[in-house]
Design a protein around this motif. Structure first.
Motif, PDB file in Angstrom:
ATOM      1  N   UNK A   1      13.541  -2.177  -6.525  1.00  0.00           N
ATOM      2  CA  UNK A   1      12.955  -3.603  -6.469  1.00  0.00           C
ATOM      3  C   UNK A   1      12.196  -3.800  -7.815  1.00  0.00           C
ATOM      4  N   UNK A   2      12.066  -4.901  -8.705  1.00  0.00           N
ATOM      5  CA  UNK A   2      11.403  -5.041  -9.787  1.00  0.00           C
ATOM      6  C   UNK A   2       9.795  -5.158  -9.458  1.00  0.00           C
ATOM      7  N   UNK A   3       8.965  -4.639 -10.069  1.00  0.00           N
ATOM      8  CA  UNK A   3       7.500  -4.759  -9.823  1.00  0.00           C
ATOM      9  C   UNK A   3       7.044  -6.220  -9.813  1.00  0.00           C
ATOM     10  N   UNK A   4       7.785  -7.113 -10.318  1.00  0.00           N
ATOM     11  CA  UNK A   4       7.225  -8.404 -10.293  1.00  0.00           C
ATOM     12  C   UNK A   4       7.523  -8.943  -8.940  1.00  0.00           C
ATOM     13  N   UNK A   5       8.875  -8.823  -8.446  1.00  0.00           N
ATOM     14  CA  UNK A   5       9.186  -9.101  -7.268  1.00  0.00           C
ATOM     15  C   UNK A   5       8.436  -8.650  -5.969  1.00  0.00           C
ATOM     16  N   UNK A   6       8.072  -7.466  -6.112  1.00  0.00           N
ATOM     17  CA  UNK A   6       7.314  -6.632  -5.193  1.00  0.00           C
ATOM     18  C   UNK A   6       5.790  -7.400  -5.152  1.00  0.00           C
ATOM     19  N   UNK A   7       5.327  -7.709  -6.421  1.00  0.00           N
ATOM     20  CA  UNK A   7       3.753  -8.575  -6.384  1.00  0.00           C
ATOM     21  C   UNK A   7       4.186  -9.853  -5.640  1.00  0.00           C
ATOM     22  N   UNK A   8       5.458 -10.462  -5.764  1.00  0.00           N
ATOM     23  CA  UNK A   8       5.575 -11.891  -5.362  1.00  0.00           C
ATOM     24  C   UNK A   8       5.545 -12.053  -3.936  1.00  0.00           C
ATOM     25  N   UNK A   9       6.424 -10.887  -3.560  1.00  0.00           N
ATOM     26  CA  UNK A   9       6.779 -10.868  -1.805  1.00  0.00           C
ATOM     27  C   UNK A   9       5.416 -10.368  -1.253  1.00  0.00           C
ATOM     28  N   UNK A  10       4.564  -9.419  -1.857  1.00  0.00           N
ATOM     29  CA  UNK A  10       3.110  -9.481  -1.379  1.00  0.00           C
ATOM     30  C   UNK A  10       2.277 -10.413  -1.058  1.00  0.00           C
TER      31      UNK A  10
ATOM     32  N   UNK B   1      -2.140  -8.659  17.904  1.00  0.00           N
ATOM     33  CA  UNK B   1      -2.211  -8.140  16.722  1.00  0.00           C
ATOM     34  C   UNK B   1      -3.635  -8.071  15.677  1.00  0.00           C
ATOM     35  N   UNK B   2      -3.564  -7.131  15.086  1.00  0.00           N
ATOM     36  CA  UNK B   2      -4.709  -7.077  14.300  1.00  0.00           C
ATOM     37  C   UNK B   2      -4.130  -7.234  12.859  1.00  0.00           C
ATOM     38  N   UNK B   3      -4.279  -8.294  12.117  1.00  0.00           N
ATOM     39  CA  UNK B   3      -3.477  -8.439  11.044  1.00  0.00           C
ATOM     40  C   UNK B   3      -4.436  -8.173   9.853  1.00  0.00           C
ATOM     41  N   UNK B   4      -3.810  -7.443   8.715  1.00  0.00           N
ATOM     42  CA  UNK B   4      -4.728  -6.783   7.750  1.00  0.00           C
ATOM     43  C   UNK B   4      -4.029  -6.851   6.330  1.00  0.00           C
ATOM     44  N   UNK B   5      -4.231  -7.905   5.684  1.00  0.00           N
ATOM     45  CA  UNK B   5      -3.751  -7.899   4.082  1.00  0.00           C
ATOM     46  C   UNK B   5      -3.990  -6.614   3.244  1.00  0.00           C
ATOM     47  N   UNK B   6      -3.042  -6.215   2.655  1.00  0.00           N
ATOM     48  CA  UNK B   6      -3.268  -5.103   1.533  1.00  0.00           C
ATOM     49  C   UNK B   6      -2.529  -5.529   0.377  1.00  0.00           C
ATOM     50  N   UNK B   7      -2.912  -4.694  -0.577  1.00  0.00           N
ATOM     51  CA  UNK B   7      -2.094  -4.653  -1.893  1.00  0.00           C
ATOM     52  C   UNK B   7      -0.951  -3.743  -1.781  1.00  0.00           C
ATOM     53  N   UNK B   8       0.201  -3.780  -2.530  1.00  0.00           N
ATOM     54  CA  UNK B   8       0.981  -2.878  -2.475  1.00  0.00           C
ATOM     55  C   UNK B   8       0.535  -1.085  -2.525  1.00  0.00           C
ATOM     56  N   UNK B   9      -0.573  -1.057  -3.429  1.00  0.00           N
ATOM     57  CA  UNK B   9      -1.262   0.165  -3.795  1.00  0.00           C
ATOM     58  C   UNK B   9      -1.975   0.476  -2.302  1.00  0.00           C
ATOM     59  N   UNK B  10      -2.591  -0.313  -2.047  1.00  0.00           N
ATOM     60  CA  UNK B  10      -3.208   0.037  -0.530  1.00  0.00           C
ATOM     61  C   UNK B  10      -2.307   0.372   0.248  1.00  0.00           C
ATOM     62  N   UNK B  11      -1.215  -0.384   0.469  1.00  0.00           N
ATOM     63  CA  UNK B  11      -0.425  -0.121   1.612  1.00  0.00           C
ATOM     64  C   UNK B  11       0.348   1.089   1.274  1.00  0.00           C
ATOM     65  N   UNK B  12       0.563   1.676   0.146  1.00  0.00           N
ATOM     66  CA  UNK B  12       1.136   3.048  -0.268  1.00  0.00           C
ATOM     67  C   UNK B  12       0.335   4.126   0.107  1.00  0.00           C
TER      68      UNK B  12
ATOM     69  N   UNK C   1       9.955   8.635   1.296  1.00  0.00           N
ATOM     70  CA  UNK C   1       8.998   8.448   0.305  1.00  0.00           C
ATOM     71  C   UNK C   1       9.535   8.004  -1.126  1.00  0.00           C
ATOM     72  N   UNK C   2      10.650   7.997  -1.197  1.00  0.00           N
ATOM     73  CA  UNK C   2      11.320   7.779  -2.633  1.00  0.00           C
ATOM     74  C   UNK C   2      12.109   6.485  -2.699  1.00  0.00           C
ATOM     75  N   UNK C   3      12.897   6.068  -1.585  1.00  0.00           N
ATOM     76  CA  UNK C   3      13.943   5.261  -1.647  1.00  0.00           C
ATOM     77  C   UNK C   3      13.521   3.974  -1.285  1.00  0.00           C
ATOM     78  N   UNK C   4      12.376   3.889  -0.570  1.00  0.00           N
ATOM     79  CA  UNK C   4      11.774   2.474  -0.192  1.00  0.00           C
ATOM     80  C   UNK C   4      10.229   2.661  -0.474  1.00  0.00           C
ATOM     81  N   UNK C   5       9.777   1.333  -0.979  1.00  0.00           N
ATOM     82  CA  UNK C   5       8.540   1.261  -1.395  1.00  0.00           C
ATOM     83  C   UNK C   5       7.656   0.297  -0.295  1.00  0.00           C
TER      84      UNK C   5
END
Length: 319
Positions: free
Chosen positions: A256-265, A286-297, A108-112
């Protein structure tokens, strides 16, 4: 003056973040996979990697590092410092294993959580020579031969493992667990008859079902899957409380910088919205479901609560 200075500072930080995201990636990107080639996690990773590369204008390669309930790849990613290593996370590693294994990293801390991809149901499949046409047949056979039938999984603590233990609990049967280092080798032995059944994920088994190498007895889902319309759900087959699916998503190191996380998302969400990706992955259930990083968290946290509670309630332990 202080307000103006703060505003300028925030503007500079925002600009730096945008530039950082634009400059990333500066080298090839790796997507780590915690199981061997041929499994559901590998299929998801390769489907994303094939389309992600052109969007990032860099090569994106998939690297398999199987073992320890898919957590070796997660551990490797959590400790990577190159800024270009991702992991195709799976519920086995990120919602189940933390409640069963002593990990070398903090789940819960070393990966996002960065980008959710989708989920697939588990399917109860059997060796074609096994004298069972239905789940009821299997239950009768297992009860007549306690401990003599074996079930294969991609590893201890996998969704296959949890599903099988729920099935044993619901049916009062004793079937021996045989863990493998991924679905690929597990299915080789299932087809060869070294093990008799498996609760594997649909991407791993659907090809073998279609070509007649294994037979599907039930889908561990609330509804029948469009790819296997003639296969009943576990409830329809007479066994209640055995619903299991595996989910997949991209995780990155916490540094990982927030900007990079948002880019990959953003780019992964583009990939899973592409018609060719939808066609490729829906074909394997498969059932594909897009999420924001916050929703995935939020989803990640909820799944850890759910599986942690289930494991404690059923007293599930590693063999």
């Amino acid at each position: 003056m202080k307000t103006l200075t703060t505003t300028i500072a925030l503007a500079i930080l925002a600009t730096c973040g945008a530039v950082q995201a634009q400059e990333w990636p500066s080298r090839p990107v790796r997507i780590m996979v915690g199981s061997s080639p041929g499994g559901g996690t590998d299929a998801m990773a390769r489907a994303v990697a094939d389309r992600l590369g052109p969007l990032l204008k860099q090569s994106v390669v998939v690297e398999n590092k199987p073992g320890a309930s898919n957590t070796l790849a997660a551990d490797f990613t959590a400790k990577s410092t190159d800024g270009h290593t991702l992991v195709m996370g799976v519920s086995t590693a990120h919602a189940i294993a933390p409640h069963l294994l002593k990990l070398g990293y903090d789940n819960n801390k070393d990966l996002v959580p960065v980008a959710f991809v989708g989920s697939v149901p588990n399917v109860l499949v059997a060796n074609t020579a096994l004298p069972t046409a239905t789940v009821g047949d299997l239950v009768k056979l297992a009860r007549s031969k306690p401990g003599q039938l074996n079930y294969a999984t991609s590893g201890a603590g996998s969704t296959q493992h949890i599903a099988a233990e729920l099935f044993k609990d619901a049916t009062g049967t004793f079937i021996t667990h045989i863990p493998y280092r991924g679905s690929g080798p597990a299915l080789i032995d299932l087809i060869a008859g070294q093990v008799q059944i498996s609760f594997d994920t649909m991407p791993s088994v659907i090809g073998h079902i279609r070509n007649g190498k294994v037979k599907a007895l039930a889908v561990a889902a609330a509804r029948r899957n469009p790819q296997l319309p003639d296969v009943p759900t576990m409830a329809e087959a007479g066994v209640q409380g055995v619903e299991m699916s595996a989910w997949y998503g991209i995780y990155m190191p916490a540094s990982t910088p927030k900007a990079v996380i948002e880019r990959v998302n953003a780019e992964v969400n583009k990939v899973i919205a592409m018609p060719e990706t939808l066609t490729r992955l829906s074909a394997i259930g498969a059932d594909l479901t897009p999420m924001t990083p916050a929703q995935f968290k939020t989803f990640h946290d909820a799944e850890n609560q759910r599986y942690g509670g289930l494991i404690r309630k059923k007293n599930i332990k590693l063999d």
